[in-house]
Design a protein around this motif. Sequence first.
Motif, PDB file in Angstrom:
ATOM      1  N   ASP A 162       0.833  -1.203   0.000  1.00 57.98           N
ATOM      2  CA  ASP A 162       0.000   0.000   0.000  1.00 57.98           C
ATOM      3  C   ASP A 162       0.873   1.261   0.000  1.00 57.98           C
ATOM      4  O   ASP A 162       2.101   1.198   0.078  1.00 57.98           O
ATOM      5  N   THR A 202       8.498   1.268  12.262  1.00 57.28           N
ATOM      6  CA  THR A 202       7.883   2.388  11.527  1.00 57.28           C
ATOM      7  C   THR A 202       6.362   2.419  11.707  1.00 57.28           C
ATOM      8  O   THR A 202       5.694   3.311  11.188  1.00 57.28           O
ATOM      9  N   VAL A 231       9.818  -4.403  11.141  1.00 55.56           N
ATOM     10  CA  VAL A 231       8.852  -3.517  10.473  1.00 55.56           C
ATOM     11  C   VAL A 231       8.040  -2.711  11.488  1.00 55.56           C
ATOM     12  O   VAL A 231       7.474  -1.665  11.151  1.00 55.56           O
ATOM     13  N   ASP A 282      -5.428  -9.339   3.054  1.00 53.93           N
ATOM     14  CA  ASP A 282      -6.758  -9.863   2.720  1.00 53.93           C
ATOM     15  C   ASP A 282      -7.050  -9.743   1.226  1.00 53.93           C
ATOM     16  O   ASP A 282      -7.574 -10.681   0.607  1.00 53.93           O
ATOM     17  N   THR A 337       3.161  -6.526   7.865  1.00 55.86           N
ATOM     18  CA  THR A 337       3.944  -5.389   8.389  1.00 55.86           C
ATOM     19  C   THR A 337       3.252  -4.673   9.547  1.00 55.86           C
ATOM     20  O   THR A 337       3.779  -3.672  10.043  1.00 55.86           O
ATOM     21  N   THR A 338       2.072  -5.125   9.965  1.00 52.06           N
ATOM     22  CA  THR A 338       1.483  -4.594  11.203  1.00 52.06           C
ATOM     23  C   THR A 338       1.476  -5.714  12.236  1.00 52.06           C
ATOM     24  O   THR A 338       1.567  -6.902  11.871  1.00 52.06           O
ATOM     25  N   GLU A 397      -8.694   0.941   4.841  1.00 52.70           N
ATOM     26  CA  GLU A 397      -9.773  -0.045   4.722  1.00 52.70           C
ATOM     27  C   GLU A 397     -10.720   0.289   3.565  1.00 52.70           C
ATOM     28  O   GLU A 397     -11.276  -0.599   2.921  1.00 52.70           O
ATOM     29  N   LYS A 414     -10.209  -1.644   0.488  1.00 48.76           N
ATOM     30  CA  LYS A 414     -10.290  -3.114   0.502  1.00 48.76           C
ATOM     31  C   LYS A 414     -11.561  -3.522  -0.264  1.00 48.76           C
ATOM     32  O   LYS A 414     -12.538  -4.006   0.317  1.00 48.76           O
ATOM     33  N   GLY A 435      -3.208  -5.971   7.405  1.00 48.11           N
ATOM     34  CA  GLY A 435      -4.305  -6.897   7.143  1.00 48.11           C
ATOM     35  C   GLY A 435      -5.097  -6.566   5.885  1.00 48.11           C
ATOM     36  O   GLY A 435      -5.600  -7.463   5.201  1.00 48.11           O
ATOM     37  N   LYS A 462      -7.951 -16.846   5.794  1.00 48.42           N
ATOM     38  CA  LYS A 462      -9.172 -16.083   5.465  1.00 48.42           C
ATOM     39  C   LYS A 462      -8.752 -14.887   4.617  1.00 48.42           C
ATOM     40  O   LYS A 462      -7.899 -14.098   5.025  1.00 48.42           O
ATOM     41  N   ASN A 479       1.522   3.502   2.101  1.00 52.74           N
ATOM     42  CA  ASN A 479       2.387   3.811   3.256  1.00 52.74           C
ATOM     43  C   ASN A 479       3.564   2.846   3.342  1.00 52.74           C
ATOM     44  O   ASN A 479       4.682   3.249   3.654  1.00 52.74           O
TER      45      ASN A 479
END
Length: 364
Positions: free
Chosen positions: A46, A176, A173, A113, A133-134, A77, A80, A109, A146, A48
């Motif tokens: 993404d 940041t 990660v 996803d 990365t989160t 989100e 998504k 996520g 999922k 960022n």
Amino acid sequence: MNKIIKIPVGLGERSYDIIAGQGILGNAAEYLSPFVKGRKCLLLTDSNVGPIYAKKVHQMLTAAGSEAFIFSFPAGEEHKTLKTVGSICSYAVKHGLDRSSLIVALGGGVCGDIAGFAAAIYMRGINFIQIPTTLLAAVDSSVGGKTGADLPEGKNLIGAFWQPKLVLMDPEVLTTLPFKEIRCGLAEVVKYGVIMDAPLFAKLEQNIDKLNAVDLQFYAEIIARCCELKAKVVAADEREGGLRAILNYGHTFGHAVELVSNFTLAHGEGVAIGMNMAAELAVQAGLLDLAVAVRQRKLLEKIVLPCTLPPGADPEKIYAGMLKDKKKVGGNLNLIVPLEIGKVEIKSGFEPAAIINAIRCCCE
Ligand SMILES: NC(=O)c1ccc[n+]([C@@H]2O[C@H](COP(=O)([O-])OP(=O)(O)OC[C@H]3O[C@@H](n4cnc5c(N)ncnc54)[C@H](O)[C@@H]3O)[C@@H](O)[C@H]2O)c1
Ligand SMILES: [Zn+2]
């Protein structure tokens, strides 16, 4: 580089490994190579995450023998969507990705996803790899298969079960990642402790400083433990026929809290409040000692997660929001309640008045 931990996810022919270690993103070629050598990859990220990490991962993919193309979508989100999934698939066609190609998700996520969902449907299904990365993606969304996207009518209404071939996790990660996102991931970490791992819960209680200072070595340990726990649950119940539902602890309350706050409260914040409500309900039903509910609440407060609803919140509205949640069985709310730290039960048949009262007890 620090210790590398390999966590197998046992799903028969869909089995795969989670490989976690500090600094692994700079040394990932050997792990990626068996999957990507001689193949094309679409590296999805993404707006960022891409500017910080995409170049490094692209280099690793190249070193592993792949021809990789980067596709970046706007973070958030709200992206998504099927539209983003469509753009990913069109980009893949344009760059000649075929049935032997892969999608690599580099992000939180949301990225994981939609990458997984695009992989599940592109040419009727191609392989994919997760690089979360989160903290939330590391301990939760990247493991378990999922995948999906949102519709204007609601979150996660379309999707597929599609397992990755590999998950690569580098706690570095997190340096940041905004602290608010870390806290939200920690709500899920606390969840694992309450639902199935009392020693993990105690370890969190004993290391508040490391949690709040984002000590990477400590995070590497807890991420690995959470992955092991999720892998265990998913291996036992891949498609949420039973046991996997315990991962929804705090979530039926939490989703309604998020909804009623008009999403001013983040998912992890909703889950923290939701876990308090579930514990309150269990205490009132005589299933849980008050001292245990207080213990959970104290831990959440120490990692700066909210435990109560903001002033003016309407418990009845939250209850109405819960009834709209997907996880209903035969019109009855199916709730996960704690019995002690490390043990929960899936229960239905609570009186609406009891649920509303538990919500009211978690209002400021
Ligand atoms: N598939 C599953 O089992 C599952 C489970 C839980 C949640 N989810 C889904 O996960 C999504 C939420 O995931 P999330 O919380 O990771 O959100 P996210 O992917 O939106 O990431 C949060 C924010 O952090 C930024 N970011 C990510 N990594 C960063 C880094 N290392 N440094 C700096 N910025 C970074 C992102 O760009 C974004 O702005 C939801 O869509 C939810 O439905 C899926
Ligand atoms: Zn969650």
